[in-house]
Design an enzyme around this catalytic site. Structure first.
Site, PDB file in Angstrom:
ATOM      1  N   HIS A   1      36.163  48.128  38.068  1.00  0.00           N
ATOM      2  CA  HIS A   1      37.433  47.148  37.173  1.00  0.00           C
ATOM      3  C   HIS A   1      36.463  45.300  37.327  1.00  0.00           C
ATOM      4  O   HIS A   1      36.339  44.963  36.380  1.00  0.00           O
ATOM      5  CB  HIS A   1      38.428  47.312  38.198  1.00  0.00           C
ATOM      6  CG  HIS A   1      39.572  46.407  37.183  1.00  0.00           C
ATOM      7  ND1 HIS A   1      38.743  44.779  38.294  1.00  0.00           N
ATOM      8  CD2 HIS A   1      40.332  46.265  36.184  1.00  0.00           C
ATOM      9  CE1 HIS A   1      40.928  44.180  37.558  1.00  0.00           C
ATOM     10  NE2 HIS A   1      41.252  44.560  36.734  1.00  0.00           N
TER      11      HIS A   1
ATOM     12  N   GLN B   1      48.648  45.738  26.213  1.00  0.00           N
ATOM     13  CA  GLN B   1      48.040  44.018  26.260  1.00  0.00           C
ATOM     14  C   GLN B   1      48.829  43.478  25.023  1.00  0.00           C
ATOM     15  O   GLN B   1      49.404  42.462  25.510  1.00  0.00           O
ATOM     16  CB  GLN B   1      47.180  43.192  26.934  1.00  0.00           C
ATOM     17  CG  GLN B   1      47.166  43.861  29.005  1.00  0.00           C
ATOM     18  CD  GLN B   1      46.102  43.247  29.680  1.00  0.00           C
ATOM     19  OE1 GLN B   1      45.289  42.092  29.054  1.00  0.00           O
ATOM     20  NE2 GLN B   1      45.688  43.845  30.497  1.00  0.00           N
TER      21      GLN B   1
ATOM     22  N   HIS C   1      35.890  43.658  24.270  1.00  0.00           N
ATOM     23  CA  HIS C   1      36.307  43.876  25.574  1.00  0.00           C
ATOM     24  C   HIS C   1      37.804  43.897  25.202  1.00  0.00           C
ATOM     25  O   HIS C   1      38.326  43.001  24.886  1.00  0.00           O
ATOM     26  CB  HIS C   1      36.166  43.130  26.412  1.00  0.00           C
ATOM     27  CG  HIS C   1      36.643  42.776  27.831  1.00  0.00           C
ATOM     28  ND1 HIS C   1      36.576  43.960  28.337  1.00  0.00           N
ATOM     29  CD2 HIS C   1      37.988  42.085  28.098  1.00  0.00           C
ATOM     30  CE1 HIS C   1      37.135  43.967  29.464  1.00  0.00           C
ATOM     31  NE2 HIS C   1      37.934  43.109  29.450  1.00  0.00           N
TER      32      HIS C   1
ATOM     33  N   HIS D   1      33.509  38.106  31.455  1.00  0.00           N
ATOM     34  CA  HIS D   1      34.244  36.779  31.724  1.00  0.00           C
ATOM     35  C   HIS D   1      33.195  36.141  32.228  1.00  0.00           C
ATOM     36  O   HIS D   1      32.139  35.168  31.341  1.00  0.00           O
ATOM     37  CB  HIS D   1      35.312  36.363  32.361  1.00  0.00           C
ATOM     38  CG  HIS D   1      36.465  37.620  31.470  1.00  0.00           C
ATOM     39  ND1 HIS D   1      37.143  36.982  30.268  1.00  0.00           N
ATOM     40  CD2 HIS D   1      37.415  38.165  32.586  1.00  0.00           C
ATOM     41  CE1 HIS D   1      38.127  38.263  30.096  1.00  0.00           C
ATOM     42  NE2 HIS D   1      38.009  38.702  31.257  1.00  0.00           N
TER      43      HIS D   1
ATOM     44  N   HIS E   1      42.275  45.711  26.524  1.00  0.00           N
ATOM     45  CA  HIS E   1      42.811  45.780  27.163  1.00  0.00           C
ATOM     46  C   HIS E   1      43.943  46.519  25.722  1.00  0.00           C
ATOM     47  O   HIS E   1      44.724  45.652  25.710  1.00  0.00           O
ATOM     48  CB  HIS E   1      43.630  45.835  28.180  1.00  0.00           C
ATOM     49  CG  HIS E   1      42.787  44.765  29.302  1.00  0.00           C
ATOM     50  ND1 HIS E   1      41.644  45.716  29.651  1.00  0.00           N
ATOM     51  CD2 HIS E   1      42.318  43.893  29.619  1.00  0.00           C
ATOM     52  CE1 HIS E   1      40.591  44.917  31.046  1.00  0.00           C
ATOM     53  NE2 HIS E   1      41.158  43.607  30.369  1.00  0.00           N
TER      54      HIS E   1
ATOM     55  N   HIS F   1      34.853  43.719  35.032  1.00  0.00           N
ATOM     56  CA  HIS F   1      34.880  41.898  35.077  1.00  0.00           C
ATOM     57  C   HIS F   1      34.413  41.449  35.708  1.00  0.00           C
ATOM     58  O   HIS F   1      34.127  41.827  37.801  1.00  0.00           O
ATOM     59  CB  HIS F   1      36.284  42.319  35.423  1.00  0.00           C
ATOM     60  CG  HIS F   1      37.611  42.744  34.787  1.00  0.00           C
ATOM     61  ND1 HIS F   1      38.144  43.235  34.999  1.00  0.00           N
ATOM     62  CD2 HIS F   1      37.684  42.326  33.081  1.00  0.00           C
ATOM     63  CE1 HIS F   1      38.996  43.572  33.488  1.00  0.00           C
ATOM     64  NE2 HIS F   1      38.675  43.130  32.617  1.00  0.00           N
TER      65      HIS F   1
ATOM     66  N   GLU G   1      35.401  35.558  36.889  1.00  0.00           N
ATOM     67  CA  GLU G   1      37.244  35.100  35.668  1.00  0.00           C
ATOM     68  C   GLU G   1      37.627  33.385  36.199  1.00  0.00           C
ATOM     69  O   GLU G   1      37.749  33.513  35.453  1.00  0.00           O
ATOM     70  CB  GLU G   1      37.272  36.460  36.053  1.00  0.00           C
ATOM     71  CG  GLU G   1      38.013  35.675  34.576  1.00  0.00           C
ATOM     72  CD  GLU G   1      39.833  37.296  34.028  1.00  0.00           C
ATOM     73  OE1 GLU G   1      40.068  36.384  32.813  1.00  0.00           O
ATOM     74  OE2 GLU G   1      39.605  38.376  34.642  1.00  0.00           O
TER      75      GLU G   1
ATOM     76  N   ASP H   1      40.080  41.187  24.446  1.00  0.00           N
ATOM     77  CA  ASP H   1      40.619  41.454  26.036  1.00  0.00           C
ATOM     78  C   ASP H   1      42.063  41.392  26.457  1.00  0.00           C
ATOM     79  O   ASP H   1      42.304  42.754  25.802  1.00  0.00           O
ATOM     80  CB  ASP H   1      40.742  39.988  26.911  1.00  0.00           C
ATOM     81  CG  ASP H   1      40.856  40.389  28.058  1.00  0.00           C
ATOM     82  OD1 ASP H   1      40.848  41.478  28.402  1.00  0.00           O
ATOM     83  OD2 ASP H   1      40.495  39.561  28.945  1.00  0.00           O
TER      84      ASP H   1
ATOM     85  N   TYR I   1      42.261  50.805  31.944  1.00  0.00           N
ATOM     86  CA  TYR I   1      42.802  51.179  33.206  1.00  0.00           C
ATOM     87  C   TYR I   1      44.383  52.168  33.462  1.00  0.00           C
ATOM     88  O   TYR I   1      44.729  51.829  34.716  1.00  0.00           O
ATOM     89  CB  TYR I   1      42.633  50.319  34.202  1.00  0.00           C
ATOM     90  CG  TYR I   1      43.159  49.108  33.597  1.00  0.00           C
ATOM     91  CD1 TYR I   1      44.176  48.718  34.195  1.00  0.00           C
ATOM     92  CD2 TYR I   1      42.642  48.273  32.984  1.00  0.00           C
ATOM     93  CE1 TYR I   1      45.138  47.565  33.859  1.00  0.00           C
ATOM     94  CE2 TYR I   1      42.793  46.680  32.697  1.00  0.00           C
ATOM     95  CZ  TYR I   1      44.020  46.227  33.404  1.00  0.00           C
ATOM     96  OH  TYR I   1      44.714  45.648  33.315  1.00  0.00           O
TER      97      TYR I   1
ATOM     98  N   ARG J   1      36.502  43.428  43.025  1.00  0.00           N
ATOM     99  CA  ARG J   1      37.571  43.813  43.951  1.00  0.00           C
ATOM    100  C   ARG J   1      38.098  44.964  44.163  1.00  0.00           C
ATOM    101  O   ARG J   1      38.389  44.834  45.339  1.00  0.00           O
ATOM    102  CB  ARG J   1      38.585  42.513  43.714  1.00  0.00           C
ATOM    103  CG  ARG J   1      38.423  40.722  43.292  1.00  0.00           C
ATOM    104  CD  ARG J   1      39.629  40.075  42.712  1.00  0.00           C
ATOM    105  NE  ARG J   1      40.370  40.624  41.413  1.00  0.00           N
ATOM    106  CZ  ARG J   1      40.079  40.715  40.260  1.00  0.00           C
ATOM    107  NH1 ARG J   1      38.874  40.263  39.969  1.00  0.00           N
ATOM    108  NH2 ARG J   1      41.067  41.702  39.856  1.00  0.00           N
TER     109      ARG J   1
END
Length: 460
Positions: free
Chosen positions: A212, A68, A63, A275, A65, A238, A241, A326, A128, A215
């Protein structure tokens, strides 16, 4: 095959970590495609052949991203209100609005080189950041994804690219906020991205998809995506979490996120539930029974204050797990595994938690289990030194004080639980050496481009 070609595609190890454990005097062979073609036991070294003392399979980072990485360490300043995952997320959104395709490639290359130097040999990129800063789709819809893939190709790391379905800001299909405009995708957008990337698939690159979260994507969308996506592709999400997310899901749907997803009947072994920090005992058992992989990202979960995954109950139910970096507060599999175990010790006030009836060495259990979970979550033939798997392996520095003269059965325990020096000496991916004596083969060039990129971003 000439002797030169033979030696170019083989390595002799005094100790190699095969699926059944440490084995003496092993020769690995691989073919021109980078797949292991033969494992010789009870071998003897040949003159001129590359040799190692301690050799083991490289780890999958399930996992990531990548963008980041550029903000790691920059959110550790207290705000005017109580800080949480949600205040960190707002900062991350503001940061994400400015990154260009060229910058995301520079950031990803720096990250992947760091991951390789610490023992990861493949990555699942939960991607994303699709649209341009104004929120419009690029003329090439796969522009950002292809720059991230280019970073993987440059560094040599294997990849599972996971274009992310991100349609809503919250449950009940709440419209996206303006600061989420670069993430906006529909099911058709994701299927188009997968189609655009199809010709790039290779033994080094798989392409799946990732709703994603519950939500940001509805169950109807997820069902539509799965029905159209090729049946063998990995799916990541996800989930659970933060307790705020769990409580909002209960209000919107009358059920908790993992319960809601599992009750949909959509989850099987293709899935990685990232998570899954806040579960009831029944959810733990049901998630384990689904065959999905738990994607545990200990350093990020600690950095964001998420909480502790219930590892002992999950293992008792036969659950599978892997690890990911992550948000890249760390890029070391050793640190992820160490704090996975230490988190359980702190939570339970006990010791030696991650174990089984068949494996009492904690380091071995963690490495083996994370290899298997990472292989499943990636959808790629990685994670073990066996024929038809990728020739992805790590050679440890047997001269380091933590390892020199150590009985081989204690090597993984010492590597994971003793000190913070990086004990990875050499790394091969697909039979190609990408790290030598602790340095990535393009480390200086990658770092210079990254530093120029960061000078630009820090002026914002």
């Amino acid at each position: 095959m000439s002797l030169h070609q033979y030696l170019d595609r083989s390595v002799f190890a005094q100790h190699a970590y095969l699926p059944h454990g440490w084995t003496e005097n092993v020769r690995l062979h691989w073919n021109v495609a980078g797949d292991l073609s033969q494992i010789e036991e009870n071998a003897a070294p040949l003159p001129g052949e590359p040799q190692a003392v301690l050799l083991l399979p490289g780890m999958t980072n399930l996992h990531s991203h990548a963008f980041q990485r550029a903000m790691a360490g920059m959110a550790e300043i207290a705000g005017n209100s109580q800080d949480s995952f949600w205040t960190w997320r707002d900062l991350m959104y503001r940061y994400a609005l400015h990154i260009t395709p060229e910058q995301i490639q520079a950031i990803a290359a720096q990250l992947y080189a760091e991951c390789l130097r610490h023992g990861y040999t493949s990555v699942c990129e939960f991607h994303y950041l699709h649209r341009d800063p104004a929120g419009a789709m690029y003329a090439n819809p796969a522009e950002m994804a292809q720059h991230v893939i280019a970073a993987a190709s440059q560094t040599g790391i294997g990849m599972t690219m996971l274009p992310v379905l991100y349609s809503y800001a919250d449950f009940n299909e709440k419209p996206l906020r303006d600061d989420q405009r670069r993430f906006a995708t529909s099911v058709d957008d994701i299927l188009l991205l997968v189609q655009k990337l199809e010709t790039m698939r290779s033994p080094q690159l798989e392409v799946g998809a990732a709703p994603h979260s519950l939500r940001a994507a509805s169950l109807t969308q997820i069902r539509d995506l799965i029905q159209t996506l090729p049946a063998d592709r990995p799916l990541h999400i996800h989930i659970a979490e933060q307790m705020k997310e769990v409580n909002a899901c209960i209000v919107a749907n009358g059920r908790r996120p993992v319960e809601l997803l599992l009750d949909s009947g959509l989850v099987d072994q293709r899935w990685c539930l990232v998570h899954a920090t806040h579960l009831t005992p029944q959810e733990v058992r049901d998630m384990a029974a689904s065959g999905a992989v738990a994607g545990i990202c200990t350093t990020t979960e600690g950095n964001l204050g998420d909480g502790f995954f219930d590892l002992p109950a999950y293992l008792a139910a036969g659950g599978r797990f892997g690890i990911g970096s992550d948000s890249h507060a760390s890029y070391s599999p050793v640190e992820e595994l160490r704090w996975l175990e230490y988190g359980q010790r702190l939570r339970l006030q006990g010791r030696n938690i991650a174990t089984s009836a068949h494996q009492k060495q904690i380091g071995d259990f963690l490495w083996q289990a994370a290899l298997q979970g990472g292989m499943q979550a990636s959808g790629r033939a990685v994670g073990q030194l066996a024929t038809a798997c990728r020739a992805d392996f790590v050679i440890l520095d047997d001269t380091h004080p933590h390892l020199a003269g150590l009985p081989v059965q204690h090597v993984l325990n010492s590597w994971i639980f003793a000190g913070n020096d990086n004990l990875v000496r050499d790394v091969y991916v697909g039979g190609q050496q990408v790290v030598s004596n602790g340095r990535h083969c393009q480390q200086a060039q990658i770092q210079n481009v990254y530093l120029n990129c960061m000078r630009e971003l820090r002026q914002l």
